[in-house]
Write an enzyme that holds these catalytic residues in place. Structure first.
Site, PDB file in Angstrom:
ATOM      1  N   GLY A 191       0.839  -1.194   0.000  1.00  0.00           N
ATOM      2  CA  GLY A 191       0.000   0.000   0.000  1.00  0.00           C
ATOM      3  C   GLY A 191       0.868   1.236   0.000  1.00  0.00           C
ATOM      4  O   GLY A 191       2.054   1.168   0.322  1.00  0.00           O
ATOM      5  N   CYS A 224       5.187  -6.179   1.561  1.00  0.00           N
ATOM      6  CA  CYS A 224       5.534  -4.757   1.631  1.00  0.00           C
ATOM      7  C   CYS A 224       4.817  -4.084   2.823  1.00  0.00           C
ATOM      8  O   CYS A 224       5.108  -4.413   3.953  1.00  0.00           O
ATOM      9  CB  CYS A 224       5.224  -4.094   0.280  1.00  0.00           C
ATOM     10  SG  CYS A 224       6.104  -2.557   0.013  1.00  0.00           S
ATOM     11  N   GLU A 260       4.220 -11.001  -6.641  1.00  0.00           N
ATOM     12  CA  GLU A 260       3.131 -11.136  -7.615  1.00  0.00           C
ATOM     13  C   GLU A 260       3.468 -10.571  -8.995  1.00  0.00           C
ATOM     14  O   GLU A 260       2.777 -10.865  -9.963  1.00  0.00           O
ATOM     15  CB  GLU A 260       1.859 -10.459  -7.068  1.00  0.00           C
ATOM     16  CG  GLU A 260       1.905  -8.937  -6.909  1.00  0.00           C
ATOM     17  CD  GLU A 260       2.537  -8.464  -5.596  1.00  0.00           C
ATOM     18  OE1 GLU A 260       3.275  -9.251  -4.971  1.00  0.00           O
ATOM     19  OE2 GLU A 260       2.323  -7.298  -5.216  1.00  0.00           O
ATOM     20  N   GLY A 320     -20.657  -8.250 -28.324  1.00  0.00           N
ATOM     21  CA  GLY A 320     -19.717  -8.857 -29.261  1.00  0.00           C
ATOM     22  C   GLY A 320     -18.376  -9.136 -28.608  1.00  0.00           C
ATOM     23  O   GLY A 320     -17.513  -9.775 -29.183  1.00  0.00           O
ATOM     24  N   GLY A 321     -18.204  -8.660 -27.392  1.00  0.00           N
ATOM     25  CA  GLY A 321     -16.977  -8.953 -26.652  1.00  0.00           C
ATOM     26  C   GLY A 321     -17.082 -10.314 -25.990  1.00  0.00           C
ATOM     27  O   GLY A 321     -18.143 -10.946 -25.995  1.00  0.00           O
ATOM     28  N   ASP A 369     -17.018 -11.198 -22.799  1.00  0.00           N
ATOM     29  CA  ASP A 369     -17.801 -11.354 -21.568  1.00  0.00           C
ATOM     30  C   ASP A 369     -19.281 -11.565 -21.867  1.00  0.00           C
ATOM     31  O   ASP A 369     -19.894 -12.512 -21.369  1.00  0.00           O
ATOM     32  CB  ASP A 369     -17.657 -10.127 -20.654  1.00  0.00           C
ATOM     33  CG  ASP A 369     -16.215  -9.773 -20.401  1.00  0.00           C
ATOM     34  OD1 ASP A 369     -15.373 -10.673 -20.534  1.00  0.00           O
ATOM     35  OD2 ASP A 369     -15.930  -8.610 -20.091  1.00  0.00           O
ATOM     36  N   LYS A 410     -10.890 -11.766 -16.083  1.00  0.00           N
ATOM     37  CA  LYS A 410     -11.097 -11.847 -17.533  1.00  0.00           C
ATOM     38  C   LYS A 410     -10.545 -13.148 -18.124  1.00  0.00           C
ATOM     39  O   LYS A 410     -11.197 -13.791 -18.949  1.00  0.00           O
ATOM     40  CB  LYS A 410     -10.398 -10.657 -18.193  1.00  0.00           C
ATOM     41  CG  LYS A 410     -10.625 -10.568 -19.667  1.00  0.00           C
ATOM     42  CD  LYS A 410     -11.529  -9.426 -19.945  1.00  0.00           C
ATOM     43  CE  LYS A 410     -11.927  -9.306 -21.372  1.00  0.00           C
ATOM     44  NZ  LYS A 410     -13.067  -8.387 -21.483  1.00  0.00           N
TER      45      LYS A 410
END
Ligand code: XMP
Length: 506
Positions: free
Chosen positions: A52, A79, A167, A219-220, A222, A362
């Protein structure tokens, strides 16, 4: 069961959660200041405290519920999260004279956390404070040339902390470190796209209980995957695809063909004229977005009224949006652009919302889309903004300018595919400017439009780097565009990262 990632405002918090999912551990992000009861509700097998921007010695910096530290659940602090562990146990954290940012070489001294990781390895640091003193019996398990205390463990190894960011990709062995932590914590590694799909199907069946569901398809990946999910779950549905005239070349036909072929009950509304009318004379980017958003709601509402009654509106909301709207402990982000989706519809139309992807990232939705049979041409398609090509024509998006852009964009995208570069970039786009520049064609002077090409690499669109596409490729694209789209006289390539620029030009 899950791994709870407590967010203290790091730009990498979501990435931690994604990395854990890649390791087949189901992870959830919660605000760092969540109550213990809220955290326990997620059934944590392990907890990660994120980094953070604040300092633990500031009185107003965000803190976790104090009772968290009494739980018998393994905790990894990253961190700022490490600093919280140290401070709570009675150690000391101080500012460093110069903010430490970038690569650093780690020497691991001992320990389970570094199993399978070379004794010397590269890590990514980004911190303004450092641990200067540990509580009694805690020990240092890694150091770097600049910093003697880079990773620490409590006497019983149930609390561990790292100063660097495991990460990020710049920490090459970071994923191994996270895997070691999960193994040490005994976290079940059962999360998979198949599992997520089964769960989503069961959820929508239970939630809808036979009621009708409406959804908007863009059309995407998702919304297309969502439509297929409803088909697979056997839900009585109607999908509306609004052609606002701002789509890419061939997009409408492709979506229509693919989804109808897979059993989606698709209704296409041709609203091209209405959208161009709504956009005429508007040059301000925000005003364009708002005009499109408004028009979309009107068109969708009118169409929905002709199709009977629906109890639910299904939306392809993803986990990053959910995390965002739940709020993090960092100061809330300024509204940089008002992103347009179908938000606002439920209240207007009295629907209940169905959001089966609300806990998915996603790439997980992409995998689910594959399991549902969505063709790769849609499944692996670059993100495309709701307002479409309108925000890629700078200034007024007239039908003529949009048509020019569509042709140029098609050349760019086809070239990327021909050169097998399409999947190497996260997103590629062309933007048509209203600028004209002088050129020559044969013996004639030309005064053509300037087109900007942009291709970026990114993880989630929040930050992005411009893609270092080969010069020969760029040369090929520029030649083809100026030849095939004579209105364009000059092609430039955008070499700005995000930040400070955004991905779209408007
Ligand atoms: P920016 O330009 O904000 O874009 O860096 C980040 C990502 O979001 C997409 N984008 C949008 N998507 N509605 C959308 O659905 C919008 O209004 C919108 N504006 C930008 C953009 O294409 C990129 O992938």
């Amino acid at each position: 069961m899950s791994v709870v990632v407590l967010d203290f405002g790091s730009q990498y918090t979501r990435l931690i959660a994604r990395r854990l999912r890649e390791l087949a551990a189901f992870s959830l992000v919660m605000p760092g200041t969540s109550s213990l009861e809220g955290i326990l509700g997620a059934n944590p097998e392990a907890i990660i405290l994120s980094g953070g921007p604040r300092s633990v010695f500031e009185s107003s910096s965000p803190r976790p519920d104090r009772r968290l530290f009494d739980l018998d659940v393994p905790i990894l602090g990253i961190c700022y999260g490490m600093h919280l562990l140290v401070q709570q146990a009675g150690g000391a954290v101080r500012p460093v004279p110069h903010r430490s940012y970038g690569r650093s070489v780690l020497s691991t001294q001992t320990g389970f956390l570094f199993d399978g990781i070379p004794e010397r390895s590269e890590v990514w640091m980004s911190h303004g404070d450092a641990v200067t003193e540990l509580a009694a019996s805690w020990r240092v398990i890694a150091s770097s040339t600049e910093n003697p205390i880079v990773a620490i463990a409590s006497p019983d190894n149930r609390r561990v902390g790292v100063q660097f960011h495991p990460e990020v990709v710049h920490t090459p062995h970071g994923q191994r470190l996270l895997a070691n932590f999960l193994d040490h914590a005994g976290v079940a590694r059962t999360w998979s796209p198949e599992h997520a799909l089964d769960r989503a199907i069961a959820d929508v069946r239970e939630a809808t209980a036979g009621s009708r569901t409406l959804l908007a398809v863009s059309g995407g990946v998702d919304s297309s995957a969502l439509a297929l999910l409803l088909v697979r779950a056997g839900i009585d549905h109607a999908a509306v695809f609004v052609d606002h005239g701002l789509l890419r070349h061939g997009e409408r036909v492709e979506v229509e063909r693919s989804l109808t072929g897979l059993g989606v009950s698709l209704h296409v509304v041709d609203a091209r004229d209405r959208f161009f009318l709504a956009l005429s004379g508007i040059t301000d980017p925000e005003a364009k977005r708002k005009a499109i958003g408004r028009e979309f709601i009107d068109v969708f509402r009118e169409k929905a009224r002709t199709m009977g009654t629906f109890r639910f509106l299904a939306q392809g909301t993803l986990y990053p949006d959910v995390i965002e709207s739940a709020g993090s402990t960092s100061a809330s982000a300024a509204n940089i652009k008002s992103h347009h989706n179908v938000g606002g519809l439920p209240e207007e139309l009295g629907f209940e919302l169905l959001e089966p992807f609300r806990l998915l990232f996603k790439d997980e939705v992409r995998e689910i889309a594959g399991l549902l049979g969505l063709p790769d041409s849609i499944r692996l398609r670059h993100p495309f903004p709701g307002p479409g090509l309108a925000i890629r024509v700078l200034g007024e998006a007239s039908p003529e300018m949009v048509a020019i852009l569509r042709r140029a964009d098609d050349v760019f995208i086809r070239c990327l595919r021909e050169w097998a570069l399409y999947d190497d970039v996260w997103q590629a786009l062309a933007t048509l400017t209203p600028l004209r520049s002088v050129g020559v064609a044969g013996d004639d002077r030309r005064y053509g439009l300037v087109l900007g090409l942009r291709a970026v690499t990114s993880v989630d669109g929040m930050t992005a780097d411009w893609a270092k596409l080969p010069h020969d490729f760029l040369d090929d694209v520029a030649q083809k565009i100026t030849r095939q789209v004579p209105e364009i006289g000059r092609v430039v390539y955008d070499i700005t990262s995000k930040p400070p620029a955004t991905i779209e030009w408007e």
